[in-house]
Design a protein around this motif. Structure first.
Motif, PDB file in Angstrom:
ATOM      1  N   ASP A  82       0.862  -1.084  -0.101  1.00 39.64           N
ATOM      2  CA  ASP A  82       0.117   0.014   0.107  1.00 39.64           C
ATOM      3  C   ASP A  82       1.658   1.246   0.290  1.00 39.64           C
ATOM      4  N   TRP A  83       2.299   1.340  -0.366  1.00 35.98           N
ATOM      5  CA  TRP A  83       2.769   2.235  -0.249  1.00 35.98           C
ATOM      6  C   TRP A  83       2.763   2.839  -1.762  1.00 35.98           C
ATOM      7  N   PRO A  84       3.392   4.398  -1.317  1.00 36.02           N
ATOM      8  CA  PRO A  84       3.003   4.721  -3.131  1.00 36.02           C
ATOM      9  C   PRO A  84       4.082   4.686  -4.216  1.00 36.02           C
ATOM     10  N   LEU A  85       3.547   3.923  -5.550  1.00 40.52           N
ATOM     11  CA  LEU A  85       4.993   4.008  -5.629  1.00 40.52           C
ATOM     12  C   LEU A  85       6.213   4.236  -6.168  1.00 40.52           C
ATOM     13  N   PRO A  86       6.812   3.693  -6.866  1.00 39.78           N
ATOM     14  CA  PRO A  86       7.850   5.019  -7.431  1.00 39.78           C
ATOM     15  C   PRO A  86       7.481   6.034  -8.897  1.00 39.78           C
ATOM     16  N   ASP A  87       7.631   6.998  -8.804  1.00 39.33           N
ATOM     17  CA  ASP A  87       7.140   7.854  -9.964  1.00 39.33           C
ATOM     18  C   ASP A  87       8.232   9.032 -10.770  1.00 39.33           C
ATOM     19  N   LYS A  88       8.264  10.594 -10.738  1.00 41.23           N
ATOM     20  CA  LYS A  88       8.925  10.814 -11.995  1.00 41.23           C
ATOM     21  C   LYS A  88       9.706  12.252 -10.429  1.00 41.23           C
ATOM     22  N   THR A 108       8.366   5.364  -3.810  1.00 40.40           N
ATOM     23  CA  THR A 108       8.367   7.094  -4.574  1.00 40.40           C
ATOM     24  C   THR A 108       9.527   7.644  -2.835  1.00 40.40           C
ATOM     25  N   LYS A 109      10.183   8.580  -3.482  1.00 43.89           N
ATOM     26  CA  LYS A 109      11.042   9.741  -2.567  1.00 43.89           C
ATOM     27  C   LYS A 109      10.275   9.837  -1.729  1.00 43.89           C
ATOM     28  N   LEU A 110       9.981  10.245  -0.846  1.00 44.43           N
ATOM     29  CA  LEU A 110       9.722  10.149   0.808  1.00 44.43           C
ATOM     30  C   LEU A 110      10.069  11.515   1.067  1.00 44.43           C
ATOM     31  N   GLY A 111       9.072  12.941   1.646  1.00 46.72           N
ATOM     32  CA  GLY A 111       9.376  14.579   1.180  1.00 46.72           C
ATOM     33  C   GLY A 111       9.435  14.751   2.425  1.00 46.72           C
ATOM     34  N   SER A 112       7.898  14.414   3.202  1.00 51.63           N
ATOM     35  CA  SER A 112       7.994  14.367   4.646  1.00 51.63           C
ATOM     36  C   SER A 112       7.138  13.635   5.322  1.00 51.63           C
ATOM     37  N   ILE A 113       6.850  13.571   6.992  1.00 49.01           N
ATOM     38  CA  ILE A 113       5.957  12.677   7.688  1.00 49.01           C
ATOM     39  C   ILE A 113       5.112  13.370   6.956  1.00 49.01           C
ATOM     40  N   ILE A 114       4.284  14.480   6.743  1.00 54.16           N
ATOM     41  CA  ILE A 114       2.868  14.704   6.270  1.00 54.16           C
ATOM     42  C   ILE A 114       2.277  14.251   5.069  1.00 54.16           C
ATOM     43  N   GLU A 115       2.888  14.061   4.085  1.00 55.25           N
ATOM     44  CA  GLU A 115       3.207  13.122   2.541  1.00 55.25           C
ATOM     45  C   GLU A 115       3.047  11.725   2.946  1.00 55.25           C
ATOM     46  N   ILE A 116       3.607  10.972   4.762  1.00 56.06           N
ATOM     47  CA  ILE A 116       3.559   9.605   4.858  1.00 56.06           C
ATOM     48  C   ILE A 116       2.229   9.233   5.576  1.00 56.06           C
ATOM     49  N   SER A 118      -0.447  10.809   5.038  1.00 56.20           N
ATOM     50  CA  SER A 118      -1.650  11.320   4.269  1.00 56.20           C
ATOM     51  C   SER A 118      -1.859   9.468   2.945  1.00 56.20           C
ATOM     52  N   SER A 119      -1.004   8.957   3.586  1.00 63.55           N
ATOM     53  CA  SER A 119      -0.536   7.513   2.763  1.00 63.55           C
ATOM     54  C   SER A 119      -1.856   6.182   3.004  1.00 63.55           C
ATOM     55  N   ARG A 120      -2.282   5.120   2.491  1.00 62.30           N
ATOM     56  CA  ARG A 120      -2.859   4.801   2.678  1.00 62.30           C
ATOM     57  C   ARG A 120      -2.141   3.711   3.470  1.00 62.30           C
ATOM     58  N   ASP A 121      -1.188   3.748   4.221  1.00 62.71           N
ATOM     59  CA  ASP A 121      -0.054   2.981   5.020  1.00 62.71           C
ATOM     60  C   ASP A 121       0.472   3.951   5.691  1.00 62.71           C
ATOM     61  N   PRO A 122      -0.215   4.768   6.005  1.00 64.59           N
ATOM     62  CA  PRO A 122       0.542   5.618   6.917  1.00 64.59           C
ATOM     63  C   PRO A 122       1.983   5.062   8.509  1.00 64.59           C
ATOM     64  N   GLU A 123       1.371   4.055   9.258  1.00 67.17           N
ATOM     65  CA  GLU A 123       2.026   3.128  10.753  1.00 67.17           C
ATOM     66  C   GLU A 123       3.652   2.418   9.348  1.00 67.17           C
ATOM     67  N   GLY A 124       3.417   1.684   8.697  1.00 63.40           N
ATOM     68  CA  GLY A 124       4.308   0.676   7.572  1.00 63.40           C
ATOM     69  C   GLY A 124       5.368   1.917   7.030  1.00 63.40           C
ATOM     70  N   LEU A 125       4.982   2.370   6.424  1.00 55.73           N
ATOM     71  CA  LEU A 125       5.150   3.893   6.256  1.00 55.73           C
ATOM     72  C   LEU A 125       6.417   5.349   7.160  1.00 55.73           C
ATOM     73  N   THR A 126       5.813   5.234   8.408  1.00 56.19           N
ATOM     74  CA  THR A 126       6.951   5.536   8.860  1.00 56.19           C
ATOM     75  C   THR A 126       7.984   5.097   9.984  1.00 56.19           C
ATOM     76  N   VAL A 127       8.110   3.365   9.552  1.00 61.62           N
ATOM     77  CA  VAL A 127       8.917   2.569  10.032  1.00 61.62           C
ATOM     78  C   VAL A 127       9.989   2.743   9.005  1.00 61.62           C
ATOM     79  N   PHE A 128       9.384   2.489   7.685  1.00 63.70           N
ATOM     80  CA  PHE A 128      10.346   2.329   6.851  1.00 63.70           C
ATOM     81  C   PHE A 128      11.340   4.237   6.756  1.00 63.70           C
ATOM     82  N   TYR A 129      10.384   5.130   6.800  1.00 67.88           N
ATOM     83  CA  TYR A 129      10.946   6.495   6.906  1.00 67.88           C
ATOM     84  C   TYR A 129      12.463   7.005   7.765  1.00 67.88           C
ATOM     85  N   TYR A 130      12.032   6.449   9.346  1.00 72.76           N
ATOM     86  CA  TYR A 130      12.165   6.175  10.442  1.00 72.76           C
ATOM     87  C   TYR A 130      13.946   5.393  10.385  1.00 72.76           C
ATOM     88  N   LEU A 131      13.569   3.878  10.101  1.00 66.18           N
ATOM     89  CA  LEU A 131      14.588   3.175   9.357  1.00 66.18           C
ATOM     90  C   LEU A 131      15.979   4.103   8.557  1.00 66.18           C
TER      91      LEU A 131
END
Length: 154
Positions: A82-88, A108-116, A118-131
């Motif tokens: 459920d993570w955002p796919l790579p894009d431009k 995709t490249k993640l720019g900010s926590i706000i972007e995370i 609003s995603s479909r999987d904020p918990e998983g993306l947060t773990v990924f982002y901080y790791l």
């Protein structure tokens, strides 16, 4: 404190973040293996910078520290479906082999926590982002200490 007896040499981690833009293919990539092989590449053409390539063998305690960072993050429990796919904007890849687990994350490249958030999987993306933030800080510290180079040009 050594965790070598609990953590096998069946370990591999590779992280890549990059995009194609007006300066060509720009990326940062590193990999660390269970036997201590550490490879780093940073390709930025901004201001005609050259690619930085480094390779060094890490001590077992440093590899154990990376393993601990990975385990403590609990990233091995996550799924990127459920993570955002790579894009431009670009893409990130994280591949981890740990004992009998082999996972590959792609987003995709993640720019900010706000972007995370609003995603479909904020918990998983947060773990990924901080790791990823922890790993990049650790790796850039290793590069700076071993090679006395500025991994990010000012």
């Amino acid at each position: 404190f050594s965790t070598s007896d609990k953590m096998t040499d069946n370990f591999y981690i590779r992280y890549y973040v990059g995009h194609r833009g007006m300066y060509g293919h720009e990326f940062l990539e590193f990999e660390i293996t269970g036997d201590g092989r550490f490879r780093y590449a940073n390709n930025s053409k901004y201001k005609n910078d050259e690619t930085i390539l480094r390779e060094v063998t890490l001590s077992p305690i440093v590899v154990d520290t990376v393993k601990k960072i990975v385990l403590d993050s609990e990233i091995l429990k996550e799924d990127d479906k459920d993570w955002p796919l790579p894009d431009k904007v670009g893409k990130q890849e994280l591949e981890i082999i740990f004992d009998d687990q082999h996972i590959c994350f792609n987003c995709t490249k993640l720019g900010s926590i706000i972007e995370i958030q609003s995603s479909r999987d904020p918990e998983g993306l947060t773990v990924f982002y901080y790791l990823v933030q922890d790993l990049k800080c650790f790796v850039l510290s290793l590069i700076s200490a071993h090679f006395k180079v500025q991994p990010i040009q000012k």
